[in-house]
Design a protein around this motif. Structure first.
Motif, PDB file in Angstrom:
ATOM      1  N   ASP A  70       0.940  -1.107  -0.006  1.00 24.76           N
ATOM      2  CA  ASP A  70      -0.078   0.108  -0.048  1.00 24.76           C
ATOM      3  C   ASP A  70       0.842   1.289  -0.212  1.00 24.76           C
ATOM      4  O   ASP A  70       1.415   1.565   1.130  1.00 24.76           O
ATOM      5  CB  ASP A  70      -1.006  -0.178   1.240  1.00 24.76           C
ATOM      6  CG  ASP A  70      -1.876   1.264   1.403  1.00 24.76           C
ATOM      7  OD1 ASP A  70      -1.770   1.909   0.630  1.00 24.76           O
ATOM      8  OD2 ASP A  70      -2.518   1.425   2.472  1.00 24.76           O
ATOM      9  N   PHE A  71       1.086   1.627  -1.122  1.00 24.06           N
ATOM     10  CA  PHE A  71       2.014   3.079  -1.204  1.00 24.06           C
ATOM     11  C   PHE A  71       1.037   4.241  -1.012  1.00 24.06           C
ATOM     12  O   PHE A  71       0.026   4.281  -1.639  1.00 24.06           O
ATOM     13  CB  PHE A  71       2.525   3.210  -2.508  1.00 24.06           C
ATOM     14  CG  PHE A  71       3.582   2.138  -2.869  1.00 24.06           C
ATOM     15  CD1 PHE A  71       5.128   2.433  -2.698  1.00 24.06           C
ATOM     16  CD2 PHE A  71       3.382   0.933  -3.574  1.00 24.06           C
ATOM     17  CE1 PHE A  71       5.881   1.480  -2.811  1.00 24.06           C
ATOM     18  CE2 PHE A  71       4.290   0.023  -3.866  1.00 24.06           C
ATOM     19  CZ  PHE A  71       5.631   0.474  -3.432  1.00 24.06           C
TER      20      PHE A  71
ATOM     21  N   PRO B 295      -7.179  10.671  -0.731  1.00 26.46           N
ATOM     22  CA  PRO B 295      -7.515   9.319  -1.019  1.00 26.46           C
ATOM     23  C   PRO B 295      -6.944   8.175  -0.341  1.00 26.46           C
ATOM     24  O   PRO B 295      -7.557   7.233  -0.083  1.00 26.46           O
ATOM     25  CB  PRO B 295      -7.321   9.399  -2.275  1.00 26.46           C
ATOM     26  CG  PRO B 295      -7.367  10.629  -2.889  1.00 26.46           C
ATOM     27  CD  PRO B 295      -6.890  11.497  -1.630  1.00 26.46           C
ATOM     28  N   CYS B 296      -5.557   8.457   0.327  1.00 29.96           N
ATOM     29  CA  CYS B 296      -5.023   7.564   0.897  1.00 29.96           C
ATOM     30  C   CYS B 296      -5.599   7.223   2.421  1.00 29.96           C
ATOM     31  O   CYS B 296      -5.682   6.060   2.941  1.00 29.96           O
ATOM     32  CB  CYS B 296      -3.269   8.042   1.320  1.00 29.96           C
ATOM     33  SG  CYS B 296      -2.628   8.181  -0.336  1.00 29.96           S
ATOM     34  N   LYS B 297      -6.228   8.340   2.858  1.00 26.24           N
ATOM     35  CA  LYS B 297      -6.935   8.238   4.182  1.00 26.24           C
ATOM     36  C   LYS B 297      -8.148   7.349   4.145  1.00 26.24           C
ATOM     37  O   LYS B 297      -8.683   6.630   5.013  1.00 26.24           O
ATOM     38  CB  LYS B 297      -7.181   9.430   4.814  1.00 26.24           C
ATOM     39  CG  LYS B 297      -6.122  10.306   5.071  1.00 26.24           C
ATOM     40  CD  LYS B 297      -6.283  11.608   5.420  1.00 26.24           C
ATOM     41  CE  LYS B 297      -4.993  12.520   6.410  1.00 26.24           C
ATOM     42  NZ  LYS B 297      -4.021  12.786   5.404  1.00 26.24           N
ATOM     43  N   MET B 298      -8.585   7.531   2.809  1.00 21.97           N
ATOM     44  CA  MET B 298      -9.825   6.702   2.497  1.00 21.97           C
ATOM     45  C   MET B 298      -9.258   5.308   2.330  1.00 21.97           C
ATOM     46  O   MET B 298     -10.342   4.399   2.556  1.00 21.97           O
ATOM     47  CB  MET B 298     -10.778   7.212   1.411  1.00 21.97           C
ATOM     48  CG  MET B 298     -11.273   8.567   1.381  1.00 21.97           C
ATOM     49  SD  MET B 298     -11.683   9.432  -0.255  1.00 21.97           S
ATOM     50  CE  MET B 298     -12.751   8.198  -0.926  1.00 21.97           C
ATOM     51  N   GLN B 299      -8.398   4.912   1.771  1.00 17.94           N
ATOM     52  CA  GLN B 299      -8.004   3.598   1.392  1.00 17.94           C
ATOM     53  C   GLN B 299      -7.575   2.818   2.878  1.00 17.94           C
ATOM     54  O   GLN B 299      -7.681   1.658   2.759  1.00 17.94           O
ATOM     55  CB  GLN B 299      -6.699   3.724   0.660  1.00 17.94           C
ATOM     56  CG  GLN B 299      -6.228   2.317   0.118  1.00 17.94           C
ATOM     57  CD  GLN B 299      -7.169   1.630  -0.933  1.00 17.94           C
ATOM     58  OE1 GLN B 299      -7.335   2.144  -1.969  1.00 17.94           O
ATOM     59  NE2 GLN B 299      -7.894   0.448  -0.519  1.00 17.94           N
ATOM     60  N   THR B 300      -7.074   3.532   3.770  1.00 18.80           N
ATOM     61  CA  THR B 300      -6.575   2.890   4.955  1.00 18.80           C
ATOM     62  C   THR B 300      -7.660   1.949   5.639  1.00 18.80           C
ATOM     63  O   THR B 300      -7.323   0.900   6.144  1.00 18.80           O
ATOM     64  CB  THR B 300      -6.199   4.053   6.204  1.00 18.80           C
ATOM     65  OG1 THR B 300      -4.916   4.735   5.416  1.00 18.80           O
ATOM     66  CG2 THR B 300      -5.598   3.457   7.296  1.00 18.80           C
TER      67      THR B 300
END
Length: 90
Positions: free
Chosen positions: A8-9, A16-21
């Protein structure tokens, strides 16, 4: 047989990274030890980001036996991740 690895880069400043976490956290709970998950902050590990050709965060890369099986840019949902990983699990 080796288990698949999900890279997970991400970047701490990336919305969007905060949504992916939480999606990755749910995946970890569902798949348990069957999948190894590695979170990689692109700002702290530019060498790895460069090695994998990361241009967008989040980017998820699935590797099996040292070979890239799948690469996805942007937020990826839980069902998609499960469908990609299940066939790779011993």
């Amino acid at each position: 047989m080796s288990k698949p690895v999900l890279f997970d880069f991400f970047a701490t400043w990336c919305g969007p990274c905060k949504m992916q976490t939480p999606i990755i956290e749910d995946l970890a709970k569902k798949m348990g030890d069957a999948v190894e998950i590695r979170k990689i902050d692109v700002d702290q590990h530019m060498d790895l980001a460069e090695k994998y050709g990361i241009r967008v965060v989040p980017t998820l890369i699935i590797e099996k036996d040292g070979k890239v099986v799948q690469s996805m840019e942007g937020v990826t949902d839980l069902p998609t991740l499960e469908n990609l990983l299940k066939p790779l699990v011993g």
